[in-house]
Design an enzyme around this catalytic site. Sequence first.
Site, PDB file in Angstrom:
ATOM      1  N   ASP A 137       0.556  -1.257  -0.281  1.00  0.00           N
ATOM      2  CA  ASP A 137       0.341  -0.306   0.117  1.00  0.00           C
ATOM      3  C   ASP A 137       1.001   1.028  -0.637  1.00  0.00           C
ATOM      4  O   ASP A 137       2.121   1.126   0.054  1.00  0.00           O
ATOM      5  CB  ASP A 137      -1.229   0.045   1.276  1.00  0.00           C
ATOM      6  N   ASP A 162     -12.326  -2.951  12.163  1.00  0.00           N
ATOM      7  CA  ASP A 162     -11.944  -1.022  12.434  1.00  0.00           C
ATOM      8  C   ASP A 162     -12.985  -0.117  12.855  1.00  0.00           C
ATOM      9  O   ASP A 162     -11.936   0.532  13.390  1.00  0.00           O
ATOM     10  CB  ASP A 162     -10.763  -0.596  11.283  1.00  0.00           C
ATOM     11  N   HIS A 215      -3.308   3.522  -4.170  1.00  0.00           N
ATOM     12  CA  HIS A 215      -2.198   2.780  -2.980  1.00  0.00           C
ATOM     13  C   HIS A 215      -1.184   2.341  -3.375  1.00  0.00           C
ATOM     14  O   HIS A 215      -0.462   1.181  -2.560  1.00  0.00           O
ATOM     15  CB  HIS A 215      -3.937   1.936  -2.242  1.00  0.00           C
ATOM     16  N   TRP A 249     -17.427  -4.367  -1.295  1.00  0.00           N
ATOM     17  CA  TRP A 249     -17.553  -3.828   0.160  1.00  0.00           C
ATOM     18  C   TRP A 249     -18.291  -2.843  -0.117  1.00  0.00           C
ATOM     19  O   TRP A 249     -18.273  -1.769   1.461  1.00  0.00           O
ATOM     20  CB  TRP A 249     -16.213  -3.197   0.366  1.00  0.00           C
ATOM     21  N   ASP A 263      -8.669  -0.916  -6.366  1.00  0.00           N
ATOM     22  CA  ASP A 263      -9.517   0.327  -5.451  1.00  0.00           C
ATOM     23  C   ASP A 263      -9.291   1.340  -5.018  1.00  0.00           C
ATOM     24  O   ASP A 263      -7.863   2.281  -5.222  1.00  0.00           O
ATOM     25  CB  ASP A 263     -10.387  -0.576  -3.965  1.00  0.00           C
ATOM     26  N   GLU A 264     -10.025   2.743  -4.818  1.00  0.00           N
ATOM     27  CA  GLU A 264      -9.909   3.758  -4.454  1.00  0.00           C
ATOM     28  C   GLU A 264      -8.725   4.539  -5.115  1.00  0.00           C
ATOM     29  O   GLU A 264      -7.561   4.825  -4.898  1.00  0.00           O
ATOM     30  CB  GLU A 264      -9.292   3.742  -3.292  1.00  0.00           C
TER      31      GLU A 264
END
Length: 553
Positions: free
Chosen positions: A185, A412, A256, A385, A318-319
Amino acid sequence: MNTPDVPSLLPRPVHLQLGTGSVTLDAGSRILAAAGTEPAAYLLREQLAGTGLALPVLPRSTPMLAYAEPATSVALTLDPALGSEAFVLNAHDDQISIIGGDRAGLGYGGQALRQLLSPGVYRRAATRGGPWTLPSVSIADRPRFRWRGVMLDVVRHFMPKHDLLRFVDLLAVHRFNRLQLHLTDDQGWRVQIRRYPRLTEIGGWRTESQLGSGPAAHGDGRPHGGYYTQDDIREIVDYAAARGITVIPEVELPGHVQAAIAAYPELGVTGAQLPVWTRWGVNVNVLNAEDSTVQFFRNVLDEIIHLFPSEVIGIGGDECPREQWRADPRTQQLMAERGLTTESQVQSWFLAEISEHLATRGRRVLAWDEMLAGEVPADATILGWRGSAGIGAATDRGLAVVSCPDHSAYLDYRQSDGPDEPIPVSMVLTLEDVYRFDPVAPVLSPAQAALIQGGQANIWAEHMDSARVVDFYAFPRLCAMAEVLWSDETRDLPAFMDRLRHHLRRLDALGVEYRPLAGPLPWQRRPGVPGRPLTRQQRADEVTQLVAEIGVG
């Protein structure tokens, strides 16, 4: 004698019938292993070390006359007709038999046997004398889902190998069978790649970590790092496999990735030398779209494939912000050459190139549901997700899905709205919330439901700086997830809580520093460290906004 009052199995079995009387394990007891069951027999002996009994492992064919006096035996056999991961356990008349549909089923039968004994059996050495007694019982059990997973982030805070092996043992106790390791990441690179040593030499550590949540959180001033050598990975994979768990690697791309760019700046869009990122959240720095960068990650994944025999390989997806691609003339030139008209297509192109390479190596793609913004290989597995929207979109396209919506599966997230929760992040996700989760949402059609492989809990480790803190966030919510994924869709919260209270005594014996049901203990709190608490609706709105900002879905 050490014996529970009543059987208190977790997860709840398909069938359990109590008989009369009890069965006793003592100094004369032994394990009888039929052909092919020897590895499970030796593992069971290891797992019963807390009894203090020697429990020799002998071939099933050993004549009973070889023993001076009658004694209880634990007999292991295989019967493929039971089906994968299924088992039958019978304990009657001083004889215990465990029949497994396969090696994994034998292992789960062994875990059920441990639960029939008192919690002290979970200790590494005996603290009390025997004998050990269990009730006369017949159990027939099998899992509801084939994918019962946990994703563990070892990037944001590295988990040393001995702690990771302990975590594997805890997953085995709860009959999880997938461990997705989030290995790379922005904040670190945690797996040795021999061809590119700077990935761990430079990308494996950062100068500090963000303490708390939100833009106002400051750094802690403490360097952090660590990585697994290739020999470590082989050990972890084999250790987990012996316990019925497949370890799945995840290498993030094309977002990431700042730790990789820190090690090899030519991978980035700007070419600038960047540090390993010390903040949490979504990072603007992404990979460039050069063929050489794609080849770099093909080479990385070739080494990953040799380390991990899992059928699927995680590639993130992702992201991934698109601002750098939009502002970069070279990226725009490459888009024109490749017939791409939007920056979203750059991400899809990158993921398609990597997916095609994995296919040539006989592996399938595992990716987060943002991958649905472009073409997805028909044999890919999607990590859903973003709730029913992401899961529905994937199943509409005939894709296999692992259900892990953040509102039910992100461990989390804070566990209550009380002021003593440490670093309160996002919405409240209680033990009861996790227990009510069903991977097959009622809005799915039968055809869509058939594509749900199972579910997964995700443990993002920004605020988990040690194994004991992972314990606090993971347990007992992982106990609830274990039952959700193993047992049928029936939910009985009071009955579950009764069994959980007994199960917590097992966790005590294992040394798990779980969150007590009454709330955090004083040393589990983090007073003064800022969090970012949200309501459920605020979090839902935040996910919607994030999706819009990065142009996916």
